[in-house]
Design an enzyme around this catalytic site. Structure first.
Site, mmCIF file in Angstrom:
data_model
loop_
_atom_site.group_PDB
_atom_site.id
_atom_site.type_symbol
_atom_site.label_atom_id
_atom_site.label_comp_id
_atom_site.label_asym_id
_atom_site.label_seq_id
_atom_site.Cartn_x
_atom_site.Cartn_y
_atom_site.Cartn_z
ATOM 1 N N LYS A 223 -30.148 -4.759 13.303
ATOM 2 C CA LYS A 223 -28.757 -5.228 13.414
ATOM 3 C C LYS A 223 -28.243 -5.659 12.044
ATOM 4 C CE LYS A 223 -29.224 -6.359 18.265
ATOM 5 N NZ LYS A 223 -29.447 -7.321 19.341
ATOM 6 N N GLN B 266 -30.274 -13.574 19.962
ATOM 7 C CA GLN B 266 -31.150 -12.495 20.428
ATOM 8 C C GLN B 266 -31.916 -12.937 21.670
ATOM 9 O OE1 GLN B 266 -31.167 -9.402 19.242
ATOM 10 N NE2 GLN B 266 -32.793 -8.698 20.583
ATOM 11 N N ASP C 191 -21.574 -9.899 22.385
ATOM 12 C CA ASP C 191 -22.387 -9.328 23.464
ATOM 13 C C ASP C 191 -21.636 -9.332 24.792
ATOM 14 O OD1 ASP C 191 -24.942 -8.505 22.561
ATOM 15 O OD2 ASP C 191 -25.559 -10.595 22.321
HETATM 16 N N1 GUN Z 1 -31.993 -8.256 23.540
HETATM 17 C C1 GUN Z 1 -32.094 -6.917 23.781
HETATM 18 N N2 GUN Z 1 -30.896 -6.338 23.636
HETATM 19 C C2 GUN Z 1 -30.026 -7.312 23.291
HETATM 20 C C3 GUN Z 1 -28.620 -7.311 23.001
HETATM 21 O O1 GUN Z 1 -27.918 -6.297 23.034
HETATM 22 N N3 GUN Z 1 -28.089 -8.524 22.681
HETATM 23 C C4 GUN Z 1 -28.830 -9.662 22.674
HETATM 24 N N4 GUN Z 1 -28.215 -10.806 22.356
HETATM 25 N N5 GUN Z 1 -30.126 -9.689 22.933
HETATM 26 C C5 GUN Z 1 -30.711 -8.508 23.247
#
Ligand code: GUN
Length: 287
Positions: free
Chosen positions: A52, A96, A119
């Site tokens: 990311k 995350q 998100d």
């Molecule tokens: N864990 C796995 N995929 C994601 C995501 O798209 N966002 C977040 N915040 N955690 C994750």
């Protein structure tokens, strides 16, 4: 079978995003910013977070990485999120998931300012999505829709099955498909016979979180299969990624499918960048 190359769609989309970020920087004299919060040492989460941050650099989004130790208290995490909510350089806050079991995910997500939630996991953003007035759409489902759009796969009037009902993928995926006028069935871990449903479907999105759950016999001939699963397995001492679908069985049977890796994964991160830029622009309007 047509290969739905999410990586190629992501490259194209990221170019567009980079151009829009550049315009934002020109007009605002600052870059959009994304804060990424990782609590603990989960190795898969560490890889996602690294990807990311790298993607942010690629398109000119500023990233602020906060790595906190496993023992971090709820109070410390709340203090950090409050500070990020108030920081004008930060347009998006991504915590995350999964969090260490001790920390209540619902509590933690509720502290994020919904205007800074790329998100779409705060209750406000889930509610806005549900009511058809979304501020932003969840990254993975939105990425799936972009792949389908890129390959001109029509959704209206189709029978779609979503396997999985998480807040982050399954539920918003079902909503987006409904908004695109599909007839949607949602299957999950307590569905007695998932295959009964998937075999009828024109489009199946699999987000079950179970390695190699579905294969050729579970799909109708000519169906479109989108695999959101992401699992690591070690083959001959090498780590390989694989999905919820046994991709190798599909050729010659289904009409199109996403591979793992190189399918939905790159689009999830791309839509995170997209959402961060959208939130930055929306905050300008709100002031
Ligand atoms: N864990 C796995 N995929 C994601 C995501 O798209 N966002 C977040 N915040 N955690 C994750």
């Amino acid at each position: 079978m047509q290969l739905l190359d999410g990586k190629a769609v992501a490259v194209k989309k990221r170019q567009e995003i980079a151009e829009n970020v550049e315009e934002f920087i020109q007009s605002q004299q600052r870059a959009p910013g994304l804060a990424v919060v990782l609590v603990g040492e989960d190795p898969a989460s560490a890889v996602y977070v690294r990807n990311k941050i790298k993607a942010c650099e690629q398109v000119g989004v500023l990233s602020f990485e906060h790595r906190l130790p496993e023992r971090t208290s709820l109070k410390e995490l709340q203090t950090l999120i409050t500070r990020l909510n108030q920081d004008d350089q930060v347009d998006g806050i991504l915590v995350q998931l999964p969090l260490p079991k001790r920390l209540n995910e619902h509590d933690v997500l509720s502290w994020i300012d919904p205007q800074k939630d790329p998100d779409g996991l705060t209750t406000e953003n889930l509610g806005l999505m549900l009511s058809g007035r979304a501020r932003i759409y969840s990254c993975t489902p939105n990425g799936v829709m972009e792949i389908l759009k890129h390959y001109d796969i029509s959704i209206e009037g189709k029978l779609a099955v979503v396997v999985g009902r998480s807040n982050i993928v399954g539920k918003p995926m079902a909503l987006l498909l409904q908004h695109a006028n599909a007839t949607v069935t949602v299957c999950h871990s307590r569905t007695p016979d998932i295959s009964l449903h998937t075999k009828q479907a024109d489009l199946v999105v699999v987000a079950a979180g179970k390695k190699a759950l579905l294969g050729k016999k579970d799909f109708k001939q000519g169906a479109v299969v989108v695999d959101v699963g992401m699992h690591r397995e070690v083959v001959d001492g090498k780590t390989k990624l694989c999905g919820d679908v046994r991709f190798e069985e599909l050729d010659g049977w289904v009409s199109a499918a996403t591979p793992v890796p190189g399918g939905v994964g790159p689009m999830t991160i791309t839509m995170l960048l997209h959402n961060t830029l959208q939130l930055a622009k929306q905050r300008l309007e709100v002031g």
